[in-house]
Motif scaffolding. Structure first.
Motif, mmCIF file in Angstrom:
data_model
loop_
_atom_site.group_PDB
_atom_site.id
_atom_site.type_symbol
_atom_site.label_atom_id
_atom_site.label_comp_id
_atom_site.label_asym_id
_atom_site.label_seq_id
_atom_site.Cartn_x
_atom_site.Cartn_y
_atom_site.Cartn_z
ATOM 1 N N GLN A 1 -7.788 3.404 6.939
ATOM 2 C CA GLN A 1 -7.220 2.061 6.875
ATOM 3 C C GLN A 1 -8.283 0.997 7.082
ATOM 4 O OE1 GLN A 1 -4.160 1.890 5.902
ATOM 5 N NE2 GLN A 1 -4.137 -0.334 5.809
ATOM 6 N N LEU A 2 -9.319 1.324 7.859
ATOM 7 C CA LEU A 2 -10.390 0.364 8.124
ATOM 8 C C LEU A 2 -11.356 0.238 6.954
ATOM 9 C CD1 LEU A 2 -11.708 -1.478 10.281
ATOM 10 C CD2 LEU A 2 -13.054 0.499 11.004
ATOM 11 N N TRP A 3 -11.751 1.381 6.350
ATOM 12 C CA TRP A 3 -12.804 1.364 5.345
ATOM 13 C C TRP A 3 -12.305 1.474 3.907
ATOM 14 C CZ3 TRP A 3 -17.210 -0.378 6.884
ATOM 15 C CH2 TRP A 3 -17.629 -0.182 8.199
ATOM 16 N N ALA A 4 -11.233 2.182 3.694
ATOM 17 C CA ALA A 4 -10.756 2.384 2.312
ATOM 18 C C ALA A 4 -9.228 2.449 2.295
ATOM 19 C CB ALA A 4 -11.349 3.657 1.729
ATOM 20 N N PRO A 5 -8.567 1.351 2.643
ATOM 21 C CA PRO A 5 -7.100 1.376 2.712
ATOM 22 C C PRO A 5 -6.479 1.625 1.341
ATOM 23 C CG PRO A 5 -7.919 -0.878 2.887
ATOM 24 C CD PRO A 5 -9.111 0.031 2.968
ATOM 25 N N ARG A 6 -5.419 2.422 1.314
ATOM 26 C CA ARG A 6 -4.772 2.783 0.058
ATOM 27 C C ARG A 6 -3.304 2.388 0.039
ATOM 28 N NH1 ARG A 6 -4.483 8.143 0.047
ATOM 29 N NH2 ARG A 6 -4.442 8.443 -2.212
ATOM 30 N N ASP A 7 -2.843 1.712 1.086
ATOM 31 C CA ASP A 7 -1.441 1.293 1.093
ATOM 32 C C ASP A 7 -1.241 0.155 0.097
ATOM 33 O OD1 ASP A 7 -1.372 -1.486 2.772
ATOM 34 O OD2 ASP A 7 -2.893 -0.145 3.571
ATOM 35 N N TRP A 8 -0.002 -0.029 -0.327
ATOM 36 C CA TRP A 8 0.293 -0.986 -1.403
ATOM 37 C C TRP A 8 -0.088 -2.412 -1.028
ATOM 38 C CZ3 TRP A 8 3.655 -5.139 -1.146
ATOM 39 C CH2 TRP A 8 4.480 -5.203 -0.022
ATOM 40 N N PHE A 9 0.034 -2.771 0.265
ATOM 41 C CA PHE A 9 -0.246 -4.149 0.659
ATOM 42 C C PHE A 9 -1.742 -4.441 0.605
ATOM 43 C CE2 PHE A 9 -0.808 -7.595 3.773
ATOM 44 C CZ PHE A 9 0.056 -8.530 3.224
ATOM 45 N N SER A 10 -2.561 -3.473 1.026
ATOM 46 C CA SER A 10 -4.016 -3.662 0.959
ATOM 47 C C SER A 10 -4.493 -3.758 -0.487
ATOM 48 C CB SER A 10 -4.724 -2.515 1.678
ATOM 49 O OG SER A 10 -4.413 -2.515 3.057
ATOM 50 N N LEU A 11 -3.902 -2.953 -1.366
ATOM 51 C CA LEU A 11 -4.251 -3.034 -2.785
ATOM 52 C C LEU A 11 -3.842 -4.388 -3.365
ATOM 53 C CD1 LEU A 11 -3.160 0.551 -3.849
ATOM 54 C CD2 LEU A 11 -5.506 -0.286 -3.645
ATOM 55 N N TRP A 12 -2.712 -4.888 -2.946
ATOM 56 C CA TRP A 12 -2.264 -6.214 -3.379
ATOM 57 C C TRP A 12 -3.281 -7.273 -2.948
ATOM 58 C CZ3 TRP A 12 3.063 -8.622 -1.604
ATOM 59 C CH2 TRP A 12 3.327 -9.768 -2.366
ATOM 60 N N ARG A 13 -3.757 -7.173 -1.722
ATOM 61 C CA ARG A 13 -4.754 -8.130 -1.236
ATOM 62 C C ARG A 13 -6.033 -8.049 -2.064
ATOM 63 N NH1 ARG A 13 -5.553 -7.277 5.022
ATOM 64 N NH2 ARG A 13 -6.907 -9.075 4.734
ATOM 65 N N THR A 14 -6.451 -6.831 -2.419
ATOM 66 C CA THR A 14 -7.657 -6.672 -3.248
ATOM 67 C C THR A 14 -7.463 -7.342 -4.608
ATOM 68 O OG1 THR A 14 -8.236 -4.587 -2.161
ATOM 69 C CG2 THR A 14 -9.199 -5.002 -4.329
ATOM 70 N N ASN A 15 -6.320 -7.093 -5.243
ATOM 71 C CA ASN A 15 -6.042 -7.709 -6.538
ATOM 72 C C ASN A 15 -6.009 -9.231 -6.436
ATOM 73 O OD1 ASN A 15 -5.781 -5.097 -7.482
ATOM 74 N ND2 ASN A 15 -3.543 -5.129 -7.518
ATOM 75 N N SER A 16 -5.449 -9.734 -5.341
ATOM 76 C CA SER A 16 -5.350 -11.191 -5.156
ATOM 77 C C SER A 16 -6.726 -11.804 -4.929
ATOM 78 C CB SER A 16 -4.430 -11.499 -3.972
ATOM 79 O OG SER A 16 -3.120 -11.030 -4.207
ATOM 80 N N ARG A 17 -7.564 -11.121 -4.181
ATOM 81 C CA ARG A 17 -8.925 -11.618 -3.963
ATOM 82 C C ARG A 17 -9.720 -11.643 -5.260
ATOM 83 N NH1 ARG A 17 -9.540 -7.987 1.462
ATOM 84 N NH2 ARG A 17 -8.858 -9.546 2.978
ATOM 85 N N LEU A 18 -9.541 -10.617 -6.076
ATOM 86 C CA LEU A 18 -10.222 -10.596 -7.372
ATOM 87 C C LEU A 18 -9.782 -11.781 -8.223
ATOM 88 C CD1 LEU A 18 -11.953 -9.422 -9.606
ATOM 89 C CD2 LEU A 18 -10.076 -7.865 -10.167
ATOM 90 N N ALA A 19 -8.475 -12.018 -8.289
ATOM 91 C CA ALA A 19 -7.973 -13.141 -9.098
ATOM 92 C C ALA A 19 -8.516 -14.470 -8.582
ATOM 93 C CB ALA A 19 -6.446 -13.138 -9.092
ATOM 94 N N ALA A 20 -8.523 -14.648 -7.271
ATOM 95 C CA ALA A 20 -8.995 -15.912 -6.693
ATOM 96 C C ALA A 20 -10.480 -16.121 -6.956
ATOM 97 C CB ALA A 20 -8.706 -15.924 -5.192
ATOM 98 N N TRP A 21 -11.284 -15.089 -6.733
ATOM 99 C CA TRP A 21 -12.731 -15.228 -6.893
ATOM 100 C C TRP A 21 -13.108 -15.372 -8.361
ATOM 101 C CZ3 TRP A 21 -16.913 -11.128 -5.138
ATOM 102 C CH2 TRP A 21 -18.154 -11.775 -5.027
ATOM 103 N N HIS A 22 -12.541 -14.533 -9.207
ATOM 104 C CA HIS A 22 -12.884 -14.598 -10.629
ATOM 105 C C HIS A 22 -12.456 -15.925 -11.237
ATOM 106 C CE1 HIS A 22 -12.323 -13.668 -14.993
ATOM 107 N NE2 HIS A 22 -13.497 -13.110 -14.826
ATOM 108 N N SER A 23 -11.285 -16.424 -10.877
ATOM 109 C CA SER A 23 -10.832 -17.710 -11.426
ATOM 110 C C SER A 23 -11.755 -18.840 -10.992
ATOM 111 C CB SER A 23 -9.392 -17.999 -10.988
ATOM 112 O OG SER A 23 -9.292 -18.147 -9.579
ATOM 113 N N LEU A 24 -12.234 -18.777 -9.756
ATOM 114 C CA LEU A 24 -13.144 -19.807 -9.270
ATOM 115 C C LEU A 24 -14.498 -19.717 -9.975
ATOM 116 C CD1 LEU A 24 -13.514 -22.087 -7.177
ATOM 117 C CD2 LEU A 24 -14.367 -20.353 -5.591
#
Length: 314
Positions: free
Chosen positions: A19-42
């Motif tokens: 959970q600390l280094w490579a989380p695989r739960d749906w919420f952590s994956l959602w956060r990763t996708n959201s960070r990608l969208a935010a950074w790439h759009s910027l």
């Protein structure tokens, strides 16, 4: 989670490490996708200086706006959900008087703020999997596009592809399929797999806190094979024409409407009235616990993050 790994201190430590280094739960994956969208759009925002409006220069990310999405879809011939061809609607309560219970909605078609649409129903195949009084139940299709990368970073393979799908089987009496059982769907065959839920993550209060001995488990619930409101099997069914009607519809829409956006979550409906069509697209998107090729996903995310690092000012 510790229970799935046999319990004990070693299992707890392993779960904590994951959970600390490579989380695989749906919420952590959602956060990763959201960070990608935010950074790439910027990183890819176009020509928007301090004097420009806040909503300027976001190119394909403008499709997050529901009306912009429907308008562009209609223009390009993408199968989006129909809009009522009326400038406005007047809605009255059947019993109230004296100017009460009356509401006016100006259609977005006429410059208003409201998207006015008929209420659609599930096609017969979908309806058979659901209880009576179930809401319109969608297929959340996740698509990934490499077209937001420079050509020398795209690699081989398709520019856009469907990578995951979940059938959100609505519950009896619910207004929308936000209250649903989430059944995994094979993106190639349309075969419906095991179901699960994520509603328990939204429960508030100390009585629901797992750390305090509450009712909500950190680990996923046991697999669900039948719809709990009917007892009828959902797992094992296959969606007719899934590849063409659902997966390819989402892939083509991604390529036409927002090719530069890395990931998109499409709400696809198989309706009795209009067949297969798109309700909306979500760009900070959620797998809803659907299965996908994890190694391919990690490589995809890494390619985009590496590119953003080379062009980012932040």
């Amino acid at each position: 989670a510790p229970r799935r790994q046999g319990g004990g201190a070693a299992a707890v430590a392993a779960a904590y490490r994951e959970q600390l280094w490579a989380p695989r739960d749906w919420f952590s994956l959602w956060r990763t996708n959201s960070r990608l969208a935010a950074w790439h759009s910027l990183c890819t925002r176009e020509g928007a200086g301090p004097a420009e409006p806040f909503d300027a220069g976001w190119h394909d990310y403008g499709m997050e706006n529901k009306w912009a999405f429907l308008e562009k879809g209609r223009k390009l011939g993408v199968a989006v959900s129909p809009v009522l061809d009326a400038p406005a609607l007047c809605v009255k309560h059947k019993n109230e008087e004296g100017g009460l219970g009356i509401h006016f909605f100006k259609n977005a078609l006429a410059g208003g703020d409201w998207i006015l649409q008929e209420v659609m129903t599930n096609e017969p195949f979908v309806a058979k999997l659901l209880p009576e009084r179930a809401p319109l139940s969608t297929f959340r299709v996740m698509t990934a596009s490499r077209l937001g990368l420079p050509k020398d970073r795209r690699g081989g393979g398709p520019g856009v592809e469907a990578v995951a799908c979940v059938f959100r089987a609505g519950r009896a009496g619910a207004a929308t399929d936000h209250d649903s059982i989430l059944f995994d769907v094979d993106v190639e065959t349309g075969a419906i797999g095991r179901g699960t839920t994520n509603m328990q993550w939204y429960r508030l209060g100390a009585t629901n806190c797992a750390l305090l001995g509450g009712r909500v488990r950190w680990a996923p619930p046991p697999p669900i094979l039948e719809h709990p409101d009917t007892g009828r099997a959902v797992t094992g069914a296959t969606v007719p024409g899934f590849r063409e009607r659902v997966a390819k519809l989402a892939e083509d829409a991604h390529a036409k409407l927002l090719p530069r956006v890395p990931m998109a979550g499409w709400d696809v409906v198989l309706s009795a009235e209009h067949g297969a069509c798109l309700l909306e697209v979500n760009l900070s998107c959620n797998f809803f616990r659907g299965s996908f090729d994890e190694a391919k996903y990690v490589g995809f995310i890494n390619d985009y993050f590496s590119y953003c690092e080379t062009v980012s000012d932040v």
